[in-house]
Scaffold this motif. Structure first.
Motif, PDB file in Angstrom:
ATOM      1  N   ASP A   1      -1.795  -2.839 -47.358  1.00 36.94           N
ATOM      2  CA  ASP A   1      -1.678  -3.879 -46.349  1.00 36.94           C
ATOM      3  C   ASP A   1      -1.134  -3.237 -45.072  1.00 36.94           C
ATOM      4  O   ASP A   1      -0.050  -2.639 -45.082  1.00 36.94           O
ATOM      5  N   ALA A   2      -1.871  -3.348 -43.980  1.00 34.82           N
ATOM      6  CA  ALA A   2      -1.466  -2.696 -42.732  1.00 34.82           C
ATOM      7  C   ALA A   2      -0.099  -3.163 -42.258  1.00 34.82           C
ATOM      8  O   ALA A   2       0.603  -2.436 -41.554  1.00 34.82           O
ATOM      9  N   ARG A   3       0.321  -4.371 -42.651  1.00 36.15           N
ATOM     10  CA  ARG A   3       1.619  -4.893 -42.233  1.00 36.15           C
ATOM     11  C   ARG A   3       2.767  -4.263 -43.020  1.00 36.15           C
ATOM     12  O   ARG A   3       3.896  -4.188 -42.528  1.00 36.15           O
ATOM     13  N   ASN A   4       2.482  -3.815 -44.254  1.00 32.77           N
ATOM     14  CA  ASN A   4       3.537  -3.308 -45.136  1.00 32.77           C
ATOM     15  C   ASN A   4       3.548  -1.795 -45.267  1.00 32.77           C
ATOM     16  O   ASN A   4       4.573  -1.206 -45.608  1.00 32.77           O
ATOM     17  N   GLY A   5       2.421  -1.159 -45.053  1.00 30.88           N
ATOM     18  CA  GLY A   5       2.343   0.289 -45.199  1.00 30.88           C
ATOM     19  C   GLY A   5       2.397   0.729 -46.652  1.00 30.88           C
ATOM     20  O   GLY A   5       2.121  -0.039 -47.579  1.00 30.88           O
ATOM     21  N   VAL A   6       2.773   1.989 -46.852  1.00 34.69           N
ATOM     22  CA  VAL A   6       2.843   2.566 -48.195  1.00 34.69           C
ATOM     23  C   VAL A   6       4.101   2.049 -48.900  1.00 34.69           C
ATOM     24  O   VAL A   6       5.210   2.201 -48.390  1.00 34.69           O
ATOM     25  N   VAL A   7       3.901   1.420 -50.069  1.00 37.43           N
ATOM     26  CA  VAL A   7       5.012   0.877 -50.847  1.00 37.43           C
ATOM     27  C   VAL A   7       5.036   1.558 -52.214  1.00 37.43           C
ATOM     28  O   VAL A   7       4.198   2.410 -52.525  1.00 37.43           O
TER      29      VAL A   7
ATOM     30  N   HIS B   1     -11.802  11.993 -56.063  1.00 35.68           N
ATOM     31  CA  HIS B   1     -11.878  11.491 -54.698  1.00 35.68           C
ATOM     32  C   HIS B   1     -10.994  10.255 -54.548  1.00 35.68           C
ATOM     33  O   HIS B   1     -10.927   9.412 -55.435  1.00 35.68           O
ATOM     34  N   ALA B   2     -10.332  10.138 -53.395  1.00 35.21           N
ATOM     35  CA  ALA B   2      -9.504   8.973 -53.103  1.00 35.21           C
ATOM     36  C   ALA B   2      -9.842   8.446 -51.720  1.00 35.21           C
ATOM     37  O   ALA B   2     -10.009   9.218 -50.769  1.00 35.21           O
ATOM     38  N   VAL B   3      -9.946   7.122 -51.625  1.00 31.32           N
ATOM     39  CA  VAL B   3     -10.145   6.447 -50.351  1.00 31.32           C
ATOM     40  C   VAL B   3      -8.915   5.591 -50.081  1.00 31.32           C
ATOM     41  O   VAL B   3      -8.527   4.771 -50.911  1.00 31.32           O
ATOM     42  N   LEU B   4      -8.280   5.800 -48.937  1.00 31.37           N
ATOM     43  CA  LEU B   4      -7.199   4.931 -48.503  1.00 31.37           C
ATOM     44  C   LEU B   4      -7.807   3.876 -47.584  1.00 31.37           C
ATOM     45  O   LEU B   4      -8.245   4.187 -46.474  1.00 31.37           O
TER      46      LEU B   4
ATOM     47  N   ALA C   1      -1.963   6.338 -42.628  1.00 34.05           N
ATOM     48  CA  ALA C   1      -2.846   7.381 -43.149  1.00 34.05           C
ATOM     49  C   ALA C   1      -2.109   8.709 -43.272  1.00 34.05           C
ATOM     50  O   ALA C   1      -2.275   9.442 -44.256  1.00 34.05           O
ATOM     51  N   GLU C   2      -1.288   9.031 -42.288  1.00 32.13           N
ATOM     52  CA  GLU C   2      -0.547  10.291 -42.323  1.00 32.13           C
ATOM     53  C   GLU C   2       0.465  10.297 -43.468  1.00 32.13           C
ATOM     54  O   GLU C   2       0.580  11.289 -44.201  1.00 32.13           O
ATOM     55  N   GLU C   3       1.182   9.190 -43.653  1.00 32.59           N
ATOM     56  CA  GLU C   3       2.184   9.118 -44.721  1.00 32.59           C
ATOM     57  C   GLU C   3       1.538   9.215 -46.090  1.00 32.59           C
ATOM     58  O   GLU C   3       1.993   9.960 -46.965  1.00 32.59           O
ATOM     59  N   PHE C   4       0.449   8.472 -46.308  1.00 24.84           N
ATOM     60  CA  PHE C   4      -0.205   8.482 -47.613  1.00 24.84           C
ATOM     61  C   PHE C   4      -0.833   9.832 -47.906  1.00 24.84           C
ATOM     62  O   PHE C   4      -0.730  10.348 -49.025  1.00 24.84           O
ATOM     63  N   THR C   5      -1.491  10.427 -46.928  1.00 27.29           N
ATOM     64  CA  THR C   5      -2.154  11.714 -47.142  1.00 27.29           C
ATOM     65  C   THR C   5      -1.147  12.796 -47.504  1.00 27.29           C
ATOM     66  O   THR C   5      -1.405  13.630 -48.384  1.00 27.29           O
TER      67      THR C   5
ATOM     68  N   ALA D   1      -9.382   8.178 -45.231  1.00 29.16           N
ATOM     69  CA  ALA D   1      -8.718   6.959 -44.764  1.00 29.16           C
ATOM     70  C   ALA D   1      -9.682   6.147 -43.905  1.00 29.16           C
ATOM     71  O   ALA D   1     -10.326   6.680 -42.998  1.00 29.16           O
ATOM     72  N   ILE D   2      -9.772   4.823 -44.199  1.00 26.07           N
ATOM     73  CA  ILE D   2     -10.683   3.927 -43.484  1.00 26.07           C
ATOM     74  C   ILE D   2      -9.932   2.653 -43.116  1.00 26.07           C
ATOM     75  O   ILE D   2      -9.375   1.992 -43.989  1.00 26.07           O
ATOM     76  N   PRO D   3      -9.902   2.268 -41.835  1.00 25.21           N
ATOM     77  CA  PRO D   3      -9.277   1.001 -41.443  1.00 25.21           C
ATOM     78  C   PRO D   3     -10.257  -0.151 -41.645  1.00 25.21           C
ATOM     79  O   PRO D   3     -11.405  -0.090 -41.180  1.00 25.21           O
TER      80      PRO D   3
END
Length: 451
Positions: free
Chosen positions: A131-137, A154-157, A176-180, A193-195
């Motif tokens: 969720d773009a509002r919450n980020g990586v949890v 393969h992973a898609v964020l 994207a930077e934090e998750f990667t 990463a795809i928005p």
């Protein structure tokens, strides 16, 4: 039944056979929009039939919604619809002219993480929603860790709900930077990463008109073009014996065949093979596929092997090439994901199911538990609770022929079962490890399960 969109020519048998197959799973926290994404993907790729959409529209109207809730295309259980969450893994099958897909929509709730393990165990790609509002949890990190352990290549964020943050490029870039960075530490080989906005349809099937700063593929475009390597046919050949066939008919009075699904590799008539764990060797005298003899068979075909010599083979045995037989052992060291409510403790008596074989076993040690926040290891925790990922050492009552999970996801995995009620406790991967502290001496057991 008709399509919900513009009429299109259905794929022919020749077209379907020429396309590749991609198995993928969705994962993410509760309310991140996984089921909505899947529904949008099916709807916009013209994979939803008219009567299915009508049923969704009726159900949505009954809940007071103005527009169809596409999440209902996958959330089929009554409890799922009432609570607005995914509980069970929902499998969907669809195809485009470029590729066929088997999709596993997995639950996001922590309580149902065990189902995510099931859905991702055969996946070649994982779509992890944020969720773009919450980020990586925490649940995002847990799902990334499980995907890494299961060696999903393969992973898609998918950073969802971009419409709720004003389609802000900086929000997407930060997530994207934090998750990667986290996924790289886990050893995930590739992250894309795809928005997106699953509700509106931005960058799911069609490019978004609201995010001209993004020049990458849509979700479907990436799914259609990501390289898929079906290399199981080139792995070490393995056939777990599921059933011994003795028809004893007048036509075949001496027929004896060993049936099962080839887990990896291929078998040919005349191949020297070894039956494990006994170690007896012979040759393949014949292969029957769908009742007809064939010269060669490969994964994932279900076949019956006939052997030249009359040796003792039963359910649970493993037939392998003689020149490529794995070692048998009673001592396993593995990384596991604990999925049961009851803890897994040192000294725990369990049943271990590997392939088609089930044996008694004891948990001898739990060297470490993974802390998901910073990927540090908590040494010798003594137990694993629901959704914990940790390292275990297990002693089995009988020798088992096991591969490393890195070599074979099928014969390098196992599950631990409660011998009392049959509950699945833990999913394990032989040899997989983030790291591990120095092992402690095995704790002995004097209750009759000390092997």
């Amino acid at each position: 039944m008709t399509s919900t969109t513009e009429p299109t020519e259905p794929l022919s048998v020749e077209q379907l056979s020429a396309t590749t197959l991609l198995r993928f799973a969705t994962a993410g926290s509760v309310d991140d929009g996984k089921s909505t994404l899947v529904g949008r993907l099916l709807h916009d790729s013209k994979s939803v039939l008219a009567d299915q959409l009508e049923a969704v529209e009726r159900a949505s109207a009954g809940r007071g919604q103005d527009a169809p809730d596409l999440a209902l295309l996958t959330d089929g259980l009554r409890a799922e619809r009432e609570q607005g969450i995914t509980i069970d893994v929902a499998y969907r099958y669809f195809a485009t002219p470029r590729r066929r897909f088997i999709l596993a929509d997995t639950p996001g709730h922590v309580q149902y993480t065990r189902n995510m393990v099931t859905g991702a165990s055969t996946a070649e790609l994982t779509v992890i929603l944020v969720d773009a509002r919450n980020g990586v949890v925490e649940q995002t990190r847990r799902h990334a860790a499980i995907a890494a352990l299961l060696r999903v290549p393969h992973a898609v964020l998918a950073v969802n709900k971009m419409d709720l943050v004003g389609y802000d490029e900086q929000v997407f870039a930060r997530i994207a930077e934090e998750f990667t960075a986290y996924a790289t530490e886990l050893g995930v080989p590739e992250v894309t990463a795809i928005p997106i906005s699953a509700l509106v349809g931005d960058n799911v099937v069609e490019p978004s008109a609201h995010m001209d700063w993004y020049g990458g593929p849509t979700v479907l475009e990436h799914l259609e073009t990501v390289p898929v390597s079906h290399d199981l046919a080139h792995c070490h050949a393995r056939l777990p014996v599921q059933y011994v066939i003795r028809p004893q008919t007048a036509e075949h009075p001496d027929y004896r065949g060993y049936a099962g699904q080839i887990a990896a590799g291929s078998f040919r008539v005349g191949d020297p093979v070894t039956v494990l764990p006994s170690g007896r060797s012979t040759k393949v005298a014949g292969i029957d596929l769908l009742g007809e003899p064939v010269d060669v068979a490969w994964t994932p075909q279900s076949v019956t092997l006939r052997l030249e010599d009359d040796i003792d083979v039963s359910r649970g045995d493993l037939i392998v090439p003689s020149q490529d037989a794995p070692a048998t052992t009673q001592d396993l060291e593995a990384t596991v994901c604990h999925v049961a409510d009851q803890p897994l403790t040192v000294g725990h008596r369990v049943l271990l199911k590997h392939g088609t074989r089930t044996v008694k076993a004891i948990v001898r040690d739990i060297p470490s538990r993974l802390t998901l926040d910073d990927l540090s290891l908590h040494p010798h925790p003594g137990q694993l609770t629901a959704n914990d990922i940790g390292r275990v050492k297990i002693r089995t009552a009988e020798p088992l022929p096991v591969d490393s999970y890195a070599d074979s996801r099928r014969t390098g995995s196992f599950i631990l079962i409660d011998p009392g009620d049959g509950t699945t406790l833990t999913a394990g991967m032989v040899g997989e490890s983030f790291a591990s502290p120095e092992p402690v001496k095995d704790q002995a057991d004097d209750d009759g399960w000390d092997f």
